[in-house]
Write a protein that holds these residues in place. Structure first.
Motif: not given
Length: 234
Positions: A172-178, A212-213, A218-227
């Motif tokens: 929802f916020s661009g990150l995976l859930e904690y 969350a970061v 670890e799991n979706r570095p593509d999402l972290l870069r986009r975030w």
């Protein structure tokens, strides 16, 4: 919100969309799901809806006319035409952002393909949007349609008990859930992180964001870069 689903297998939907959160939302009128048997709109007296593919190739293709008749009949019944989606592996992938976008629609028509898909002329005639649930192929559009209904419905008022139920979830916020924990405080020698027992709201929020970061990296570095590209900082 109203969902109208055209499918060869309408009996697949009630066992999934008639229970739990979506089932309760339907009972109280927050969501309406109507399944239509595609064969009911076939011009063929035997209810045939498919034929061979022009140009050769294995498998059968769903004809445009049954879908078109169904769409036209529904449009006449409603007095307006909902946005139409064709569940297809070549479409735009259903993401949380896309679910939020679709939740703004007053209604959606979902077309479930089967066999080799559907005649392209149907998509061109009605300007139908193709929607995928991932980079893989299934035997039909029924499961993707169910996922679409579930993902979109959760964004609607009155479906979940509180908006926090989805605003703090993965994507929802661009990150995976904690990570989350419940009782007992120690399970098989594994304790709940101490910060979650502290009662210090600020520290808890800081820990959750950091986790969350970390998990997203670890799991979706593509999402972290986009975030991060969007101007966010860990």
């Amino acid at each position: 919100m109203r969902f109208d689903i055209f499918t060869l297998f309408p009996e697949m939907f009630p066992p999934v969309l008639g229970h739990s959160i979506i089932g309760r939302a339907r009972k109280k009128g927050a969501v309406q799901v109507c399944c239509h048997q595609l064969r009911d709109f076939s011009p063929d007296p035997r209810g045939r809806v498919d034929d061979m593919v022009f140009g050769g190739g294995k498998g059968m293709l769903l004809q445009a006319e049954p879908f078109a008749r169904g769409i036209d009949a529904l449009t006449e019944h409603l007095g307006w035409r909902p946005h139409i989606l064709y569940m297809s592996p070549r479409g735009r992938v259903l993401t949380q952002e896309k679910a939020k976008e679709l939740a703004k629609e007053p209604g959606l028509i979902l077309l479930c393909g089967h066999y080799e898909g559907v005649d392209q002329r149907l998509l061109d005639e009605y300007g139908i949007e193709e929607l995928s649930i991932g980079d893989y192929v299934l035997t039909g559009g029924e499961l993707p349609a169910m996922l679409c209904v579930d993902a979109v419905s959760r964004m609607l008022p009155g479906v979940l008990s509180d908006t926090a139920c989805f605003t703090e979830e993965s994507h929802f916020s661009g990150l995976l859930e904690y990570p989350q924990y419940t009782r007992p405080e120690v399970w098989r020698g594994r304790p709940v992180p101490e910060v979650l027992l502290s009662g210090h709201h600020g520290n808890i929020q800081k820990w959750r964001r950091e986790e969350a970061v970390k998990i997203t990296g670890e799991n979706r570095p593509d999402l972290l870069r986009r975030w991060e590209k969007a101007g966010n900082k860990p």
